[in-house]
Design a protein around this motif. Structure first.
Motif, PDB file in Angstrom:
ATOM      1  N   VAL B 137      43.236  33.170  44.988  1.00 17.08           N
ATOM      2  CA  VAL B 137      42.536  34.006  44.009  1.00 17.08           C
ATOM      3  C   VAL B 137      42.551  33.306  42.649  1.00 17.08           C
ATOM      4  CG1 VAL B 137      42.549  36.229  42.822  1.00 17.08           C
ATOM      5  CG2 VAL B 137      43.157  36.111  45.244  1.00 17.08           C
ATOM      6  N   SER B 138      41.374  33.044  42.135  1.00 22.24           N
ATOM      7  CA  SER B 138      41.252  32.357  40.851  1.00 22.24           C
ATOM      8  C   SER B 138      41.841  33.226  39.731  1.00 22.24           C
ATOM      9  CB  SER B 138      39.774  32.080  40.575  1.00 22.24           C
ATOM     10  OG  SER B 138      39.607  31.544  39.301  1.00 22.24           O
ATOM     11  N   GLY B 139      42.594  32.606  38.863  1.00 20.93           N
ATOM     12  CA  GLY B 139      43.199  33.352  37.752  1.00 20.93           C
ATOM     13  C   GLY B 139      44.661  33.664  37.978  1.00 20.93           C
ATOM     14  N   ALA B 177      52.189  38.571  42.431  1.00 19.78           N
ATOM     15  CA  ALA B 177      51.251  37.625  41.820  1.00 19.78           C
ATOM     16  C   ALA B 177      51.192  37.914  40.328  1.00 19.78           C
ATOM     17  CB  ALA B 177      49.864  37.785  42.437  1.00 19.78           C
ATOM     18  N   TYR B 178      51.203  36.842  39.524  1.00 19.49           N
ATOM     19  CA  TYR B 178      51.135  36.973  38.072  1.00 19.49           C
ATOM     20  C   TYR B 178      49.836  36.343  37.585  1.00 19.49           C
ATOM     21  CZ  TYR B 178      56.269  37.649  38.102  1.00 19.49           C
ATOM     22  OH  TYR B 178      57.544  38.087  38.318  1.00 19.49           O
ATOM     23  N   ALA B 179      49.331  36.885  36.489  1.00 21.65           N
ATOM     24  CA  ALA B 179      48.168  36.279  35.842  1.00 21.65           C
ATOM     25  C   ALA B 179      48.426  36.259  34.341  1.00 21.65           C
ATOM     26  CB  ALA B 179      46.910  37.083  36.157  1.00 21.65           C
ATOM     27  N   PHE B 180      48.340  35.053  33.760  1.00 16.76           N
ATOM     28  CA  PHE B 180      48.505  34.913  32.308  1.00 16.76           C
ATOM     29  C   PHE B 180      47.212  34.378  31.714  1.00 16.76           C
ATOM     30  CE2 PHE B 180      49.364  31.809  28.830  1.00 16.76           C
ATOM     31  CZ  PHE B 180      49.667  32.725  27.843  1.00 16.76           C
ATOM     32  N   ALA B 181      46.739  35.033  30.670  1.00 13.20           N
ATOM     33  CA  ALA B 181      45.576  34.542  29.925  1.00 13.20           C
ATOM     34  C   ALA B 181      45.609  35.155  28.537  1.00 13.20           C
ATOM     35  CB  ALA B 181      44.275  34.914  30.625  1.00 13.20           C
ATOM     36  N   GLY B 182      45.222  34.366  27.549  1.00 15.64           N
ATOM     37  CA  GLY B 182      45.191  34.880  26.183  1.00 15.64           C
ATOM     38  C   GLY B 182      46.567  35.301  25.727  1.00 15.64           C
ATOM     39  N   ASN B 214      47.839  42.322  52.829  1.00 14.43           N
ATOM     40  CA  ASN B 214      47.639  42.861  51.471  1.00 14.43           C
ATOM     41  C   ASN B 214      47.708  41.802  50.375  1.00 14.43           C
ATOM     42  OD1 ASN B 214      47.498  46.009  51.429  1.00 14.43           O
ATOM     43  ND2 ASN B 214      48.955  45.487  53.058  1.00 14.43           N
ATOM     44  N   ALA B 215      47.965  40.556  50.740  1.00 10.03           N
ATOM     45  CA  ALA B 215      48.246  39.540  49.716  1.00 10.03           C
ATOM     46  C   ALA B 215      47.049  39.287  48.796  1.00 10.03           C
ATOM     47  CB  ALA B 215      48.688  38.241  50.384  1.00 10.03           C
ATOM     48  N   ARG B 216      45.872  39.143  49.380  1.00 10.74           N
ATOM     49  CA  ARG B 216      44.697  38.840  48.551  1.00 10.74           C
ATOM     50  C   ARG B 216      44.397  40.009  47.596  1.00 10.74           C
ATOM     51  NH1 ARG B 216      39.822  36.138  47.802  1.00 10.74           N
ATOM     52  NH2 ARG B 216      40.626  34.336  48.877  1.00 10.74           N
ATOM     53  N   ARG B 217      44.417  41.231  48.119  1.00 11.53           N
ATOM     54  CA  ARG B 217      44.125  42.392  47.266  1.00 11.53           C
ATOM     55  C   ARG B 217      45.092  42.453  46.079  1.00 11.53           C
ATOM     56  NH1 ARG B 217      46.712  47.018  46.616  1.00 11.53           N
ATOM     57  NH2 ARG B 217      47.980  46.823  48.502  1.00 11.53           N
ATOM     58  N   VAL B 218      46.365  42.247  46.357  1.00 12.15           N
ATOM     59  CA  VAL B 218      47.376  42.329  45.304  1.00 12.15           C
ATOM     60  C   VAL B 218      47.124  41.260  44.235  1.00 12.15           C
ATOM     61  CG1 VAL B 218      49.846  41.914  44.885  1.00 12.15           C
ATOM     62  CG2 VAL B 218      49.117  43.454  46.721  1.00 12.15           C
ATOM     63  N   ALA B 219      46.796  40.047  44.680  1.00 14.87           N
ATOM     64  CA  ALA B 219      46.524  38.964  43.717  1.00 14.87           C
ATOM     65  C   ALA B 219      45.268  39.279  42.908  1.00 14.87           C
ATOM     66  CB  ALA B 219      46.365  37.653  44.471  1.00 14.87           C
ATOM     67  N   GLU B 220      44.255  39.810  43.550  1.00 14.24           N
ATOM     68  CA  GLU B 220      43.020  40.155  42.833  1.00 14.24           C
ATOM     69  C   GLU B 220      43.281  41.239  41.786  1.00 14.24           C
ATOM     70  OE1 GLU B 220      39.786  39.110  46.374  1.00 14.24           O
ATOM     71  OE2 GLU B 220      40.514  41.163  46.135  1.00 14.24           O
ATOM     72  N   GLU B 221      44.146  42.171  42.123  1.00 16.73           N
ATOM     73  CA  GLU B 221      44.455  43.237  41.148  1.00 16.73           C
ATOM     74  C   GLU B 221      45.203  42.679  39.941  1.00 16.73           C
ATOM     75  OE1 GLU B 221      44.550  47.071  44.192  1.00 16.73           O
ATOM     76  OE2 GLU B 221      46.394  46.470  43.174  1.00 16.73           O
ATOM     77  N   ALA B 222      46.081  41.689  40.179  1.00 16.64           N
ATOM     78  CA  ALA B 222      46.803  41.086  39.041  1.00 16.64           C
ATOM     79  C   ALA B 222      45.810  40.467  38.061  1.00 16.64           C
ATOM     80  CB  ALA B 222      47.789  40.034  39.544  1.00 16.64           C
TER      81      ALA B 222
END
Lengths: 458, 488
Positions: B137-139, B177-182, B214-222
């Motif tokens: 998942v990008s991001g 899954a973590y997502a950092f931006a800005g 559930n892995a992809r959904r969880v990453a997309e939600e992050a």
């Protein structure tokens, strides 16, 4: 207790019996005792002795660890085999470094082992508790707390030739005094039990309980607060995980894109220094590297992070190489393998130019809140480092330069970036201990616009 | 093991103990993790030792040793007696233990697959597949997975004649899954935060959790959370998912009903409780549909608080805690039960390891699901306006367990009975009894899960314990939301 010589014998035996590859063996253990009291009686009282031997195998870019506290040959060999089995099924990791052959630049720490602390008996601790209970009864209060003592060791040997050993003692007293709707608290520890004064701690805790009786229900809002050292360490402790280089490499730190920037007030200067005379703990890290002093924050600017060996290597090759300050193995890594990398754990706040005592801070405060300790602190937002928690065991309204009366406990939601940018005064830093974070050398702080969002029922 | 444990009892008796128990514990743990597609940690640990608890001179003493030779066990037992005599210097009332028929029994956690018989390759393969799926998942800027197994074998004997051999298994797994931006870091976890889901089961739990699915959904939600709107401040009808409700039960029901807290025995560290003794069978804890039990029995399910016998040798029991909204019970021990007029312990004394004193701990503190069929989607569709929050992010509550503030990883606005926009940084706060009295709906058994909290801390020295919390999604009326960000 296991001696360094016995540990060396175990290491040499395991080295001979392990298959090819590198071997690291760490030792930890000792004796610890804790006398616990509540309702003016001793209700729990324990002592224990344990020895832990932990084996790490490193072979062909694969590593794993197994630990046991059973020191017979069969159990120790099983630990080696377990580590080998855990390692051999992994994909090789090209980033794994060979074990270090020495701990880097030598450092010297003061002795942290005191025979008088190691020799404290159950009767000695009970005698201290008697004094605390006597103080409680004198003030018509009940008391709860602990009197603990320990003697412990940490050692490391590896097949590259590194070895190190550390012994220390620690004595600790924590006291809560309770009277009706009010309470007071004090806690202190030291490697040297002679520095513990049960009566003085008990009297201070009792005074807080007596003075905070019939607490006022004060409206939440932004107040000038005077945080005693234990309150400071318990809240600021939550930001130091983020000073590990790996946390920036992983992009989970509030210091992402912020090293070199001014995040706090000019008066904030923070070091990590295992050799500081008021610090305790082990002078080497999980790989045996000697802990080097590092200035983390200079005049409010985050200057450096701490790095395990492998983190330093990865950072130097990464896109962050020129964005995180000086990068070198600083001796702050956890035992390998781990996902968290490293952390500064010997925090020392530098003394302010013009230190003020807590009494002076109170005297200069028109309206504010004096906080003894904070409780149940948790992170609400990771990049602003927004923390929530409660005040506890001695919270007071300060008006016109004097403590007026106790108040009901507040919930706060406060950003550490905001808090450390609004420090109006600090005391001389002292060794302090709390319950939410690790021990530090910290000052009391007077902070403006501290954000209390709710009041509780007591 | 029984021989050396009984040796300790004999020494204790000879040295004047009026009561003694000896507990030998053999513990094994395997912990595996991955991070960003690589093995993060691979560790095995074993521990063996004995704790000896005595009453001598009307006071408690405890000593523990990792050396099970006769000489070492004798020395530890003598030390326990010495410790008890020191305790006796600061005593008032005589200790009272409720009677308990000494049990002679064997018990093992029901399990289909001993997790330690599964291969490390199999364990790591699953974790690495999950990790890889999230990283598609990008991001996503950081991925973490973990799995752990525990096996604890205990031999318990007492001077009253108890002789219990018990083997407990627990298994857990989860990922994030973590997502950092800005200026923002967002995170989503599955099946729960802080390590995932844990139960007293074998490896079959891992197969039931639908981890990879559930892995992809969880990453997309992050990643989606980075662009989501900030959760608004105000008063809202609030629906909590089962895992968050489980933690709400843990903090605002489980801890305040611990009788040692109520009696002031934990005042210095964990705190006390607003549930003072006069409130028993008088306090309206929650609304009429709130029913909570403390149930350590096997028939309650595979919770982390499920066992055959507690660490005082008392068989697991079920205690009604909240009955149709009325506060009806505490968690008690042999020493404390008499203070609430009970003649038997509620079987809640557990210790982290052989070198720790047993203390009152939550077993499975579970809310009873609704008796009329109600799914989570039906609950949402019956809500005209409100918020739905899922997966704990942070938790904090005062030392009497009154004022709490929780935040969750993700929220959604509910409009006209439908999930509308995603909301980031959702949080809510309140006062314990006001909150439980505002509950007006709870889903039925099909939505009920026995969640595991593996990291409950209490005591000095601090002990970590696993507790179970059965919960289903539930709705609460007029809850304060967003005060965490008030004034920031």
């Amino acid at each position: 207790m296991l001696t360094q010589s016995q540990a060396a014998d175990i290491f040499n035996k395991l080295r001979k019996s392990s298959s090819s590859g590198e071997l690291e063996v760490t030792f930890s253990g000792g004796r610890s005792s804790l006398t616990r009291f509540a309702n003016n009686v001793i209700h729990q009282n324990m002592t224990e002795e344990n020895t832990s031997v932990s084996v790490r195998i490193l072979k062909d870019g694969r590593t794993a660890r197994a630990t046991t506290n059973v020191l017979d040959d069969e159990s120790l060999q099983r630990a080696v085999t377990s580590a080998e089995n855990l390692a051999k099924v992994q994909e090789a990791d090209p980033d794994l470094l060979p074990m270090p052959s020495n701990g880097g630049p030598s450092t010297t720490i003061p002795s942290r082992h005191f025979a008088n602390t190691a020799n404290l008996t159950p009767q000695d601790r009970a005698s201290g508790v008697e004094k605390i209970v006597g103080t409680a009864k004198k003030h018509n209060l009940t008391t709860a707390g602990i009197f603990a003592s320990a003697e412990s060791y940490e050692g490391i040997f590896n097949s590259a030739g590194l070895h190190d050993w550390h012994m220390q003692t620690l004595a600790e007293i924590s006291i809560t005094m309770i009277g009706g709707d009010a309470s007071g608290w004090q806690k202190f520890n030291s490697p040297d039990a002679l520095h513990l004064d049960p009566l003085a701690l008990a009297e201070t805790a009792a005074r807080k309980a007596v003075d905070s009786a019939n607490p006022l229900d004060l409206a939440p809002g932004k107040y000038t607060v005077i945080l005693e050292p234990a309150a400071v360490l318990d809240i600021v402790g939550f930001m130091f995980w983020d000073f590990g280089g790996l946390s920036v490499l992983d992009q989970r730190s509030f210091l992402n894109d912020r090293v070199g920037k001014k995040l706090f007030g000019d008066n904030i200067n923070i070091w990590d220094d295992a050799s500081h005379p008021l610090q305790t703990g082990i002078p080497f890290d999980g790989e045996g590297m000697r802990r080097q002093p590092v200035q983390l924050v200079e005049n409010g600017v985050v200057r450096q992070l701490v790095h395990a060996r492998s983190t330093a290597e990865k950072l130097r090759k990464s896109e962050f190489a020129d964005k995180v300050g000086p990068v070198h193995a600083s001796g702050h890594g956890f035992q390998l393998p781990n996902e968290m990398g490293e952390m500064p754990i010997n925090i020392v706040f530098a003394a302010p130019a013009n230190p003020q005592t807590v009494d002076q801070m109170i005297a200069s405060t028109e309206r504010g809140v004096l906080v003894t300790r904070l409780w149940y602190i948790r992170e609400v937002e990771p990049y602003d480092k927004m923390m929530t928690g409660m005040t506890r065991d001695g919270t007071f309204l300060v008006e016109n330069g004097k403590i007026q009366r106790g108040i009901r406990n507040f919930r706060f939601n406060e950003s550490l970036l905001h808090m450390l940018s609004n420090v109006e005064a600090m005391s001389t830093p002292v060794r302090s201990t709390g319950e939410e974070s690790f021990d530090m050398v910290v000052p009391a702080m007077k902070v403006r616009d501290f954000n209390f969002t709710e009041t509780t029922k007591f | 093991m029984n021989e050396i444990a009984n040796w300790a009892l004999n020494i204790a008796s000879l040295r004047g103990a009026s009561y003694a128990d000896a507990r030998i514990v053999s513990h094994r743990n395997r912990a595996l993790s991955t991070k960003n597609g690589k093995v993060g940690s691979a560790q095995d640990a074993e521990s063996l030792g004995m704790g000896i608890r005595v009453i001598a001179n009307n006071a408690w003493g405890f000593a523990a040793t990792d050396n099970l030779t006769r000489a070492s066990v004798e020395a530890a037992t003598v030390l326990a007696i010495e410790v008890a005599h020191a305790s006796a210097r600061v005593q008032q009332e005589p200790l009272q233990l409720t009677d308990e028929k000494p049990a002679v029994a064997e018990w093992t956690t029901p399990h289909k697959i001993d997790p330690f018989t599964t291969s490390i390759e199999q364990n790591l393969d699953l974790l690495l597949k999950i990790d890889a799926e999230m990283r598609t998942v990008s991001g996503v800027t950081l991925t973490e997975t973990g799995m752990s197994f525990d096996r604890e074998e205990t031999w318990f004997v007492s001077s009253e004649g108890a002789n219990i051999h018990q083997t407990k298994f627990s298994t857990g797994a989860g990922y994030a899954a973590y997502a950092f931006a800005g200026n923002e870091i967002q995170k989503r976890s599955y099946p729960n935060s802080f390590g995932g889901q844990y139960q007293s089961k074998g490896y079959e739990l891992i197969e039931e959790l639908k981890l990879l699915e559930n892995a992809r959904r969880v990453a997309e939600e992050a990643v989606a959370l980075l662009k989501a709107d900030q959760c608004p401040e105000g008063t809202f009808n609030l629906i909590l998912d089962g895992s968050q409700l489980g933690l709400q039960i843990h903090e605002s029901v489980g801890h305040p009903i611990e009788l040692d807290r109520v009696l002031g025995m934990e005042a210095n560290f964990a705190g006390t409780s607003f549930l003072t003794l006069e409130k028993l069978r008088k306090l309206r804890y929650g609304s009429d549909i709130v029913n909570v039990v403390a149930d350590g029995r096997q028939e309650h399910g595979p919770g982390l608080g499920t066992f055959g016998f507690d660490d005082e040798g008392v068989p697991a029991q079920c205690t009604p805690i909240i009955t149709n909204g009325l506060f009806t019970g505490y968690l008690s021990s042999r020493e404390t039960a008499h203070t609430i007029g009970e003649t038997r312990s509620g079987a809640t004394m557990r210790s982290e390891a052989w070198n720790r004193i047993p203390m009152i701990r939550m077993t499975n503190i579970s809310i009873v699901p609704g008796d009329k069929p109600l799914t989570k989607e039906q609950l949402i569709s019956s809500t005209d306006s409100g918020l739905y929050m899922e997966t704990n992010h942070s938790w904090s509550i005062d030392d009497k367990r009154y004022n709490f503030q929780f935040s969750c990883e993700v929220g959604w606005e509910i409009k006209g009975g439908k999930r509308a926009r995603m909301l980031k940084n959702p949080s809510y706060s309140g006062i314990t009894t006001e909150f439980w009295n505002s509950m007006d709906a709870i889903c039925s058994r099909d939505e009920w899960t026995l969640w595991g909290t593996p990291n409950c801390g209490k005591g000095q020295p601090q002990q970590t314990m696993g507790t179970g919390h059965g919960a289903a999604p539930a709705r609460f009326k007029n809850i304060r939301v967003g005060s965490a960000f008030q004034g920031s």
